[in-house]
Scaffold this motif. Structure first.
Motif, PDB file in Angstrom:
ATOM      1  N   UNK A  44     -13.525  10.437   3.957  1.00  0.00           N
ATOM      2  CA  UNK A  44     -13.590  11.590   3.073  1.00  0.00           C
ATOM      3  C   UNK A  44     -12.324  12.406   2.963  1.00  0.00           C
ATOM      4  N   UNK A  45     -11.206  11.900   3.493  1.00  0.00           N
ATOM      5  CA  UNK A  45      -9.942  12.619   3.392  1.00  0.00           C
ATOM      6  C   UNK A  45      -8.952  11.780   2.591  1.00  0.00           C
ATOM      7  N   UNK A  46      -8.415  12.366   1.536  1.00  0.00           N
ATOM      8  CA  UNK A  46      -7.428  11.705   0.687  1.00  0.00           C
ATOM      9  C   UNK A  46      -6.061  12.312   0.978  1.00  0.00           C
ATOM     10  N   UNK A  47      -5.081  11.463   1.279  1.00  0.00           N
ATOM     11  CA  UNK A  47      -3.742  11.957   1.607  1.00  0.00           C
ATOM     12  C   UNK A  47      -2.783  11.739   0.448  1.00  0.00           C
ATOM     13  N   UNK A  48      -1.925  12.741   0.245  1.00  0.00           N
ATOM     14  CA  UNK A  48      -0.874  12.693  -0.775  1.00  0.00           C
ATOM     15  C   UNK A  48       0.459  12.836  -0.045  1.00  0.00           C
ATOM     16  N   UNK A  49       1.306  11.829  -0.143  1.00  0.00           N
ATOM     17  CA  UNK A  49       2.528  11.751   0.660  1.00  0.00           C
ATOM     18  C   UNK A  49       3.782  11.938  -0.179  1.00  0.00           C
ATOM     19  N   UNK A  50       4.751  12.662   0.407  1.00  0.00           N
ATOM     20  CA  UNK A  50       6.104  12.766  -0.130  1.00  0.00           C
ATOM     21  C   UNK A  50       7.095  12.494   0.987  1.00  0.00           C
ATOM     22  N   UNK A  51       8.155  11.783   0.658  1.00  0.00           N
ATOM     23  CA  UNK A  51       9.221  11.474   1.613  1.00  0.00           C
ATOM     24  C   UNK A  51      10.549  11.951   1.047  1.00  0.00           C
ATOM     25  N   UNK A  52      11.257  12.778   1.789  1.00  0.00           N
ATOM     26  CA  UNK A  52      12.606  13.126   1.358  1.00  0.00           C
ATOM     27  C   UNK A  52      13.546  11.973   1.695  1.00  0.00           C
ATOM     28  N   UNK A  53      14.726  11.971   1.080  1.00  0.00           N
ATOM     29  CA  UNK A  53      15.696  10.905   1.362  1.00  0.00           C
ATOM     30  C   UNK A  53      16.094  10.912   2.837  1.00  0.00           C
ATOM     31  N   UNK A  54      16.310  12.103   3.395  1.00  0.00           N
ATOM     32  CA  UNK A  54      16.654  12.188   4.813  1.00  0.00           C
ATOM     33  C   UNK A  54      15.477  11.772   5.687  1.00  0.00           C
ATOM     34  N   UNK A  55      14.270  12.036   5.207  1.00  0.00           N
ATOM     35  CA  UNK A  55      13.094  11.591   5.943  1.00  0.00           C
ATOM     36  C   UNK A  55      13.017  10.082   6.043  1.00  0.00           C
ATOM     37  N   UNK A  56      13.386   9.407   4.966  1.00  0.00           N
ATOM     38  CA  UNK A  56      13.403   7.932   4.983  1.00  0.00           C
ATOM     39  C   UNK A  56      14.437   7.426   5.987  1.00  0.00           C
ATOM     40  N   UNK A  57      15.597   8.073   6.045  1.00  0.00           N
ATOM     41  CA  UNK A  57      16.619   7.683   7.017  1.00  0.00           C
ATOM     42  C   UNK A  57      16.091   7.821   8.446  1.00  0.00           C
ATOM     43  N   UNK A  58      15.355   8.887   8.709  1.00  0.00           N
ATOM     44  CA  UNK A  58      14.815   9.080  10.043  1.00  0.00           C
ATOM     45  C   UNK A  58      13.732   8.075  10.388  1.00  0.00           C
ATOM     46  N   UNK A  59      12.942   7.681   9.399  1.00  0.00           N
ATOM     47  CA  UNK A  59      11.957   6.623   9.632  1.00  0.00           C
ATOM     48  C   UNK A  59      12.637   5.361  10.152  1.00  0.00           C
ATOM     49  N   UNK A  60      13.766   5.017   9.538  1.00  0.00           N
ATOM     50  CA  UNK A  60      14.502   3.825   9.951  1.00  0.00           C
ATOM     51  C   UNK A  60      15.127   4.020  11.330  1.00  0.00           C
ATOM     52  N   UNK A  61      15.737   5.177  11.535  1.00  0.00           N
ATOM     53  CA  UNK A  61      16.439   5.438  12.787  1.00  0.00           C
ATOM     54  C   UNK A  61      15.493   5.525  13.982  1.00  0.00           C
ATOM     55  N   UNK A  62      14.368   6.181  13.797  1.00  0.00           N
ATOM     56  CA  UNK A  62      13.482   6.476  14.925  1.00  0.00           C
ATOM     57  C   UNK A  62      12.342   5.487  15.102  1.00  0.00           C
ATOM     58  N   UNK A  63      11.887   4.863  13.994  1.00  0.00           N
ATOM     59  CA  UNK A  63      10.690   4.024  14.075  1.00  0.00           C
ATOM     60  C   UNK A  63      10.886   2.617  13.537  1.00  0.00           C
ATOM     61  N   UNK A  64      12.113   2.296  13.080  1.00  0.00           N
ATOM     62  CA  UNK A  64      12.369   0.989  12.453  1.00  0.00           C
ATOM     63  C   UNK A  64      11.405   0.729  11.299  1.00  0.00           C
ATOM     64  N   UNK A  65      11.131   1.782  10.525  1.00  0.00           N
ATOM     65  CA  UNK A  65      10.251   1.668   9.368  1.00  0.00           C
ATOM     66  C   UNK A  65      11.043   1.969   8.106  1.00  0.00           C
ATOM     67  N   UNK A  66      10.589   1.417   6.987  1.00  0.00           N
ATOM     68  CA  UNK A  66      11.199   1.760   5.713  1.00  0.00           C
ATOM     69  C   UNK A  66      10.216   2.562   4.864  1.00  0.00           C
ATOM     70  N   UNK A  67      10.628   2.905   3.677  1.00  0.00           N
ATOM     71  CA  UNK A  67       9.801   3.730   2.799  1.00  0.00           C
ATOM     72  C   UNK A  67       8.441   3.081   2.542  1.00  0.00           C
ATOM     73  N   UNK A  68       8.437   1.804   2.220  1.00  0.00           N
ATOM     74  CA  UNK A  68       7.177   1.132   1.894  1.00  0.00           C
ATOM     75  C   UNK A  68       6.232   1.094   3.086  1.00  0.00           C
ATOM     76  N   UNK A  69       6.788   0.951   4.291  1.00  0.00           N
ATOM     77  CA  UNK A  69       5.947   0.966   5.494  1.00  0.00           C
ATOM     78  C   UNK A  69       5.177   2.270   5.595  1.00  0.00           C
ATOM     79  N   UNK A  70       5.878   3.383   5.371  1.00  0.00           N
ATOM     80  CA  UNK A  70       5.238   4.692   5.472  1.00  0.00           C
ATOM     81  C   UNK A  70       4.260   4.920   4.327  1.00  0.00           C
ATOM     82  N   UNK A  71       4.659   4.553   3.121  1.00  0.00           N
ATOM     83  CA  UNK A  71       3.815   4.796   1.956  1.00  0.00           C
ATOM     84  C   UNK A  71       2.494   4.028   2.042  1.00  0.00           C
ATOM     85  N   UNK A  72       2.483   2.924   2.778  1.00  0.00           N
ATOM     86  CA  UNK A  72       1.271   2.111   2.897  1.00  0.00           C
ATOM     87  C   UNK A  72       0.137   2.861   3.595  1.00  0.00           C
TER      88      UNK A  72
END
Length: 210
Positions: free
Chosen positions: A49-77
């Motif tokens: 019953x919870x719908x999530x709406x996600x936004x990623x800043x460009x710097x946020x995407x860089x941190x995903x890669x640096x800290x979690x070895x994830x890319x934009x599509x990984x997070x958006x999934x």
């Protein structure tokens, strides 16, 4: 006059509209701590019953890669709906969009400053401004240390507008055994602010006798 028969042959009866889904807006910006945003999305994805709406800043995407070895599509999934941070005409940019509020996890000092001063210079800060003006719950998981005076004044300004400043500081009274447990404790505390049920961390029952 008798009511018309419905398609199944019975009496016509107007059905009540389905209960609206709960909606939470999640933003991941360019401060360290991308794991908090990802873990929030993971938990909410498994919450009925919870719908999530996600936004990623460009710097946020860089941190995903640096800290979690994830890319934009990984997070958006992990999200139900994804919005481009430059799409200022998106649904969440309007107060008519119904939501339970917004969490910025983590929240950079740049994003904090933009929210504090009402800049609405991208969809993240516009959505945050909307949440504040509609008197909904805004939680900023600010990440920086140490704070300078500008940071502190911006946090005060957001608090005065009704936002909640929530630095993701770990608690040690539950004796966490891993980073994952510390992350879950913080994420659980954030979800408590929205009344979202979870079992991420045990509840405090008082100090045990020595």
């Amino acid at each position: 006059m008798p009511a018309p028969a419905d398609a199944a042959g019975g009496r016509g009866q107007e059905q009540p509209p389905p209960a609206p889904q709960r909606r939470l807006i999640i933003a991941i910006t360019g401060a360290t701590g991308a794991v908090y945003g990802i873990r929030l999305l993971q938990v909410l994805r498994e919450t009925p019953g919870v719908e999530t709406h996600l936004m990623l800043s460009e710097a946020g995407v860089l941190n995903l890669h640096q800290e979690l070895d994830m890319n934009r599509k990984d997070a958006e999934a992990f999200a139900d709906v994804v919005h481009n941070v430059r799409d200022i005409g998106a649904s969440i940019a309007s107060g008519s969009f119904q939501s339970d509020g917004m969490i910025v996890a983590p929240c950079s000092m740049k994003t904090l400053a933009a929210v504090a001063h009402g800049l609405s210079d991208n969809l993240i800060t516009r959505a945050a401004d909307v949440v504040l003006k509609e008197r909904r719950r805004l939680v900023l998981m600010v990440r920086e240390t140490p704070f300078n005076l500008a940071h502190l004044r911006n946090m005060t300004a957001v608090t005065e507008m009704g936002g909640i400043i929530f630095p993701p500081l770990p608690g040690f009274y539950q004796r966490p055994q891993s980073i994952a447990e510390m992350v879950d404790h913080t994420v659980g505390r954030v979800l408590d602010l929205y009344g979202v049920a979870h079992s991420l961390t045990p509840r405090w029952n008082g100090i045990r006798a020595g």
